[in-house]
Design a protein around this motif. Structure first.
Motif, short mmCIF file in Angstrom:
data_model
loop_
_atom_site.label_atom_id
_atom_site.label_comp_id
_atom_site.label_asym_id
_atom_site.label_seq_id
_atom_site.Cartn_x
_atom_site.Cartn_y
_atom_site.Cartn_z
N ILE A 1 -6.63 0.07 1.03
CA ILE A 1 -6.84 0.71 2.32
C ILE A 1 -6.28 -0.14 3.44
O ILE A 1 -6.60 -1.32 3.57
CB ILE A 1 -8.34 1.02 2.51
CG1 ILE A 1 -8.67 2.19 1.59
CG2 ILE A 1 -8.65 1.38 3.95
CD1 ILE A 1 -10.10 2.47 1.42
N GLU A 2 -5.45 0.52 4.21
CA GLU A 2 -4.80 -0.16 5.31
C GLU A 2 -5.64 0.04 6.57
O GLU A 2 -6.29 1.07 6.74
CB GLU A 2 -3.43 0.46 5.51
CG GLU A 2 -2.46 -0.41 6.21
CD GLU A 2 -1.05 0.17 6.10
OE1 GLU A 2 -0.39 0.24 7.12
OE2 GLU A 2 -0.66 0.56 4.99
N ARG B 1 0.81 -1.22 0.00
CA ARG B 1 0.00 0.00 0.00
C ARG B 1 0.85 1.27 0.00
O ARG B 1 0.32 2.36 0.09
CB ARG B 1 -0.93 -0.01 1.20
CG ARG B 1 -1.99 -1.09 1.07
CD ARG B 1 -2.93 -1.09 2.20
NE ARG B 1 -3.79 -2.27 2.13
CZ ARG B 1 -3.50 -3.43 2.71
NH1 ARG B 1 -2.39 -3.57 3.39
NH2 ARG B 1 -4.32 -4.45 2.61
N GLU B 2 2.15 1.09 -0.10
CA GLU B 2 3.02 2.26 -0.23
C GLU B 2 3.38 2.35 -1.70
O GLU B 2 4.28 1.66 -2.18
CB GLU B 2 4.25 2.10 0.65
CG GLU B 2 5.17 3.29 0.62
CD GLU B 2 4.47 4.58 0.94
OE1 GLU B 2 4.16 4.82 2.11
OE2 GLU B 2 4.23 5.38 0.01
N ALA C 1 -2.63 14.24 -1.20
CA ALA C 1 -2.85 12.86 -1.63
C ALA C 1 -1.67 11.99 -1.23
O ALA C 1 -0.53 12.45 -1.21
CB ALA C 1 -3.05 12.80 -3.14
N ARG C 2 -1.95 10.77 -0.88
CA ARG C 2 -0.87 9.81 -0.62
C ARG C 2 -0.39 9.19 -1.91
O ARG C 2 0.80 9.03 -2.12
CB ARG C 2 -1.36 8.71 0.32
CG ARG C 2 -1.32 9.06 1.77
CD ARG C 2 -1.76 7.87 2.57
NE ARG C 2 -0.89 6.73 2.33
CZ ARG C 2 0.19 6.44 3.05
NH1 ARG C 2 0.51 7.22 4.05
NH2 ARG C 2 0.92 5.40 2.79
N SER C 3 -1.33 8.81 -2.74
CA SER C 3 -0.94 8.36 -4.07
C SER C 3 -2.11 8.62 -5.01
O SER C 3 -3.27 8.60 -4.60
CB SER C 3 -0.57 6.88 -4.07
OG SER C 3 -1.57 6.15 -3.43
N VAL C 4 -1.77 8.88 -6.25
CA VAL C 4 -2.77 9.24 -7.26
C VAL C 4 -2.74 8.15 -8.32
O VAL C 4 -1.68 7.68 -8.71
CB VAL C 4 -2.43 10.60 -7.88
CG1 VAL C 4 -3.50 11.00 -8.88
CG2 VAL C 4 -2.30 11.65 -6.80
N PHE C 5 -3.92 7.75 -8.77
CA PHE C 5 -3.99 6.67 -9.76
C PHE C 5 -4.28 7.22 -11.15
O PHE C 5 -4.70 8.36 -11.30
CB PHE C 5 -5.05 5.67 -9.34
CG PHE C 5 -4.75 5.03 -8.04
CD1 PHE C 5 -3.78 4.06 -7.94
CD2 PHE C 5 -5.37 5.46 -6.88
CE1 PHE C 5 -3.46 3.50 -6.73
CE2 PHE C 5 -5.06 4.91 -5.67
CZ PHE C 5 -4.10 3.92 -5.60
#
Lengths: 357, 471
Positions: free
Chosen positions: A291-292, A69-70, A241-245
């Motif tokens: 989602i963690e 998830r990272e 944002a943590r990550s963008v898809f």
């Protein structure tokens, strides 16, 4: 043989750091991954570029498995692979200009990946030393790019915030948002509402608020439940944002999806800030896998021992925000609409590397 | 001002509650004596035996304005009030009345106790508050004596007004309390003038009992029966915070109707009322409880197939909006967007003829410290707080024993866990907003279930109009 072991030691120690969460935050993970890849590349041996690419891919797979998830690790690996492939194809272009039609993006979009496969074998007998130094140089530039993400994002502050505006940020854990606001305060006067993000980011929220207040920015801490009540007074929502898809959706702190939904209901614009290293070429097909879940003791502490064990408690750490709820992504290379993200992703990654495993 | 015997209130924090109660009891006794003395001094001769003992400086009977002045003079307005500019118009609870002897002579001890309980959120929720207030009024009325040259019809209402004035200093009145007060005053005013005091008082108390029965207890039963048809075996329900009528509904379905279902309780800082509901419901074998905070709302809606969203109400406004605990609007919106029907259970006594368009214009402000506090929620009364502060300011002068010093060190260590914003009041640009209610637009609400039947939110004014006359 000994050299492969050497880099595997590096990779293993990095993996355990990831697993133990000694390296957290996409910024830190991204730079650390760059450094690791640099060392891996300089210490590894290979006979062909294909072998080289496969080696990096193998390392990437391991890193992603360590912390699925990272997304920053995977993104950096893919970026490095893209650098390598660019080098290789550049060389092969000079040899034979047979794959010229590929460069028109429209066709590349529709082409399947295996048609490009033979390309690697053609370039087998390249001088390895050259490639190695060029790729390391490329990674150095990547590190510089990551380091300067905040500065580049900050350049856009003046265009986005007007005088006396009320901003709301539900992600006090984001360093990018903090820098954005601090920079903006030099040119504009505005009020920032910060949600508490209880229970996971409450301390981050307090230190975030303190930093802003010390810079003389009007700051208001609100509980997470108050978002709907104040949304009618908010001018813009700013999320980190943590990550963008590739589809324009993003993963951020828990609770933000509902905040963005509120913003949509009130027609309040939502800005997401993210460095380019957070853009992932994958699509979020399975929401649950993104989602963690964290410590449920934070939701129901042991003081409430009469409830512990009788109620089912979950504490998701992240949320997935759908692209329809975000108006603009602000990145270090400019602002983009969510439905343009796939293009940015295409520019920076190679289609072959989307699936590393 | 805070003259209670220091012996009863030692420093350790864990025994706070019992001490507070002790203190409260003492205060009550004192207040009761004083009140008796006061009534005697101003009123009928038969009760004036203790009149001479009272050290009352002014012999004349207290007029309404005089009493009001006394109440006002005892108000403590904290100067370090910090509210975001946008919410500067809202009244805060930080305007409190200290417990001075003058106040104790005016305000009934039951009301003093109730105010303390309400202000510390021991009694919370508009139904519970309304019921507790009516019960307290019964005591007030039964110990009331009409002074000479005054009629019960007029004097009792003004006497109640003083009690209400004090009650307001705990927290602003809820809509249900306002409605009940209006009803009570109207009932008192139409008591026949030739009725003797005793009979009239008895009549009023009976009427209050009837009101509680009819408007709260039976209403809840009817609502429960209406709403229980929505809950089936294996249903998954979503609810927010704590609501008296919903608690009754869920228990009724699980125990009486023997349905087994799952319930997702969403909760939020700072009051954590959902824990109260979870505590009640987790004991029922047929109910499977889930407890979550509001930040995991989207995950819950995404993952679990919720059938219905049940919400409680503080009030239904006449433009169809639901005025309820802050966070309700978010739950309703998110549920609506996921096509989950949102049902509101609300007694008709909570209906209000007010109209309001957003949550900012009219609301109640809570204590900012509750938001900053990251430890479990415990509230101390304002008088106790003042007393503790005065104790702290005195303390350094005295030589301390070893044991207490150690205790203090431990306390400090515990405090150091979140030192980031301990002194947030010194940071001028930093504010904390803690509003207690928000407003849910009618679009999100599928239906409102009342004891008069189920109706869409747009029909709230109809109920108000039709039932105003015989309410």
């Amino acid at each position: 043989m000994s050299s492969t072991q050497k880099y595997e030691v590096l990779v293993d120690s990095f993996i355990s750091k990831l697993k133990r969460r000694q390296i957290t935050g996409s910024y830190n993970v991204a730079t650390a991954t760059c450094r690791l890849l640099m060392r891996v590349i300089s210490s590894s041996r290979w006979s062909s570029t294909e072998e080289f690419i496969n080696l990096i891919r193998g390392v990437g797979c391991k890193l992603i498995d360590a912390q699925p998830r990272e997304f920053a690790t995977g993104n950096i690996v893919r970026r490095v692979l893209a650098i390598i492939r660019d080098e290789v194809s550049e060389d092969s272009v000079t040899q034979s200009a047979n794959n010229a039609p590929y460069n028109t993006s429209m066709f590349q979009l529709l082409s399947t990946t295996h048609t490009t496969k033979p390309q690697g074998t053609q370039a087998t007998k390249q001088p390895n030393q050259d490639l190695r130094s060029v790729v390391i140089q490329g990674i150095r530039e990547l590190i510089d790019e990551i380091a300067s993400v905040h500065e580049n994002i900050e350049l856009m502050t003046v265009d986005l915030i007007h005088e006396n505006e009320v901003l709301l940020t539900p992600t006090p854990g984001s360093q990018t948002v903090l820098n954005f606001l601090l920079k903006a305060s030099l040119k504009r006067k505005f009020t920032v509402l910060i949600t508490e993000s209880y229970p996971n980011d409450i301390n981050e929220c307090h230190s975030f608020a303190k930093k802003l207040a010390e810079m003389n920015i009007e700051t208001v801490i609100i509980p997470d439940s108050t978002v709907f009540a104040v949304m009618s007074r908010v001018g813009k929502v700013l999320i980190g944002a943590r990550s963008v898809f590739a589809n324009g959706g993003c993963v951020t702190a828990a609770g933000v999806a509902t905040v963005c939904e509120c913003a949509k209901e009130h027609r309040t614009p939502v800005f997401a800030v993210a460095g380019l290293y957070k853009f992932s070429p994958t699509y979020p097909f399975d929401r649950d896998s993104l989602i963690e879940v964290g410590n449920s003791g934070k939701v129901l502490p042991y003081e409430d021992s009469d409830l512990v064990g009788k109620c089912e408690v979950t504490n998701p750490l992240f949320d997935y925000v759908v692209p329809e709820h975000i108006d603009i992504y602000i990145t270090n290379i400019g602002g983009f609409s969510p439905n343009f993200i796939y293009r940015i992703v295409l520019d920076n990654y190679k289609a072959e590397d989307v699936q590393l495993g | 001002m805070s003259e209670p015997t220091p012996a009863t209130v030692p420093a350790p924090a864990d025994t706070k509650l019992s001490n507070k109660e002790l203190k409260e009891l003492k205060k009550k006794e004192k207040a009761a004596k004083r009140a008796a003395a006061k009534v005697g001094s101003s009123g009928s001769e038969s009760a004036s035996t203790r009149q001479k003992e009272s050290r009352d400086s002014n012999g004349k009977p207290p007029t309404a304005t005089h009493i009001k002045k006394q109440l006002n003079s005892a108000k403590i307005i904290e100067s370090d009030r910090k509210v975001p500019t946008m919410f500067g118009h809202l009244e805060t609870r930080e305007q409190r009345i200290s417990s001075s002897p003058q106040i104790a002579s005016i305000v009934h001890p039951k009301i003093l106790a109730l105010t303390l309980k309400i202000s510390t959120y021991k009694i919370v929720g508009s139904t519970a508050r309304c019921q507790a207030m009516l019960e307290a009024f019964k005591d007030v009325i039964s110990s009331y004596q009409t002074p000479d040259n005054a009629s019960l019809q007029r004097n009792l209402t003004s006497h109640l007004s003083h009690q209400i004035e004090y009650l307001k200093t705990g927290r602003p009145l809820s809509i249900s309390m306002g409605n009940a007060i209006r009803w009570l005053k109207q009932r008192i005013s139409i008591i026949p003038i030739d009725l003797s005091d005793e009979v009239a008082k008895k009549q009023v108390i009976e009427e209050i009992d009837l009101y509680i029965q009819e408007k709260i207890l039976y209403s809840d039963k009817v609502i429960t029966q209406f709403a229980s048809t929505h809950i089936q075996d294996g249903s998954k329900l979503l609810t927010y915070g704590h609501s008296e009528v919903l608690k009754k509904l869920f228990k009724y379905c699980a125990v009486e109707e023997n349905k087994s279902f799952e319930i997702y309780i969403i909760d939020s800082k700072p009051l954590f009322e959902g824990k109260k509901l979870a505590r009640e419901l987790s004991a029922v074998p047929n109910i499977k409880c889930h407890y979550n905070l509001i930040n995991s709302l989207s995950t819950i809606l995404e993952r679990s197939d919720i059938d219905f969203c049940f919400l409680g109400a503080h009030s239904m406004l006449s433009n169809g909006r639901l005025y309820s605990r802050v966070g309700t609007a978010m739950i309703a919106m998110a549920s609506k967007n996921k096509n989950i029907p949102v049902l509101v259970c609300c007694e008709s006594m909570k209906f209000s003829d007010k109209v309001q368009l957003d949550s900012v214009t009219l609301n109640e402000l809570g204590d900012s410290e509750d938001v900053i506090n990251t430890k479990p929620f415990v509230k101390t009364g304002s008088n106790l707080n003042q007393f503790l502060i005065s104790l702290q300011s005195k303390e350094p002068k005295k030589p301390q024993q070893q044991g207490t010093k150690k205790d203090k060190k431990e306390l400090q260590l515990a405090d150091n866990e979140s030192p980031v914003l301990n002194n947030w009041k010194e940071l001028k640009p930093l504010n904390i907003l803690n509003v207690l209610y928000d407003l849910t637009p009618p679009e999100y609400i599928q239906k409102v279930i009342t004891e008069l039947g189920a109706l869409p939110p747009s029909s709230v004014p109809v109920i108000l109009r039709e039932y105003k006359t015989n309410a």
